[in-house]
Design a protein around this motif. Structure first.
Motif, PDB file in Angstrom:
ATOM      1  N   SER A  41       0.851  -1.190   0.000  1.00  0.00           N
ATOM      2  CA  SER A  41       0.000   0.000   0.000  1.00  0.00           C
ATOM      3  C   SER A  41       0.886   1.238   0.000  1.00  0.00           C
ATOM      4  CB  SER A  41      -0.895   0.033   1.235  1.00  0.00           C
ATOM      5  OG  SER A  41      -1.592   1.263   1.295  1.00  0.00           O
ATOM      6  N   GLU A  97      -5.336   3.068  -0.584  1.00  0.00           N
ATOM      7  CA  GLU A  97      -5.150   2.081  -1.657  1.00  0.00           C
ATOM      8  C   GLU A  97      -4.375   0.879  -1.136  1.00  0.00           C
ATOM      9  OE1 GLU A  97      -2.391   2.264  -5.508  1.00  0.00           O
ATOM     10  OE2 GLU A  97      -4.057   3.682  -5.586  1.00  0.00           O
ATOM     11  N   THR A  99      -2.904  -3.088  -2.666  1.00  0.00           N
ATOM     12  CA  THR A  99      -2.723  -3.964  -3.821  1.00  0.00           C
ATOM     13  C   THR A  99      -2.296  -5.339  -3.344  1.00  0.00           C
ATOM     14  OG1 THR A  99      -2.141  -2.119  -5.258  1.00  0.00           O
ATOM     15  CG2 THR A  99      -1.445  -4.305  -5.980  1.00  0.00           C
ATOM     16  N   THR A 113      -6.268  -4.196  -7.082  1.00  0.00           N
ATOM     17  CA  THR A 113      -6.060  -3.018  -6.238  1.00  0.00           C
ATOM     18  C   THR A 113      -7.416  -2.524  -5.758  1.00  0.00           C
ATOM     19  OG1 THR A 113      -4.053  -2.381  -7.412  1.00  0.00           O
ATOM     20  CG2 THR A 113      -5.159  -0.654  -6.165  1.00  0.00           C
ATOM     21  N   ALA A 121      -8.573  -5.679  -1.596  1.00  0.00           N
ATOM     22  CA  ALA A 121      -8.055  -6.286  -2.829  1.00  0.00           C
ATOM     23  C   ALA A 121      -8.269  -7.783  -2.684  1.00  0.00           C
ATOM     24  CB  ALA A 121      -6.584  -5.952  -3.006  1.00  0.00           C
TER      25      ALA A 121
END
Length: 129
Positions: A41, A97, A99, A113, A121
């Motif tokens: 992240s 965010e 991933t 993501t 995710a």
């Protein structure tokens, strides 16, 4: 003119068919793979929740994992078996965010993501897919 159109259509069909063939056809029988999960992240120092299919085929669940994180193991899989990973952030912002990626034998086969306050995710990969 019909002959030219037929030749172009035939060539396009052959090109399409050859591009759809698999370079690395997966054998139907069981095979040992090096499985790797990567979680990262750019916006958070840790994932609040992580769950993944482990080396025995069960599920491993972890909380408050420092990021980036990597998990590696060997597992025998056959066509139709799956690998899944869920990584999430809790209490983030709209810019948060995370991933998560699944790699087999060093090759990335699936990457997802998630974005937002409750970003998740969830990549899933089926052998032979």
């Amino acid at each position: 003119m019909k002959r030219l159109a037929y030749l172009l259509l035939s060539g396009l069909t052959l090109a399409t068919m050859s591009s759809c063939s698999k370079d690395d056809a997966t054998p139907a029988g069981p095979r040992e793979y090096q499985v790797e999960y990567r979680i990262s992240s750019p916006t958070a120092p840790q994932s609040d929740y992580l769950s993944y299919d482990n080396e025995s085929g069960g599920t491993t669940t972890l909380s408050n994992i420092p990021l980036p994180a990597t998990y590696r193991f060997k597992r025998t899989l056959k066509q139709g078996d799956h690998l899944s990973l869920l990584a999430s952030l809790d209490g983030g912002t709209a810019a948060s965010e995370i991933t998560a990626a699944i790699l087999l034998d060093g090759r990335e086969v699936r990457k997802e993501t998630g974005r937002g306050a409750g970003a998740q995710a969830v990549p899933v990969y089926v052998i032979g897919q």
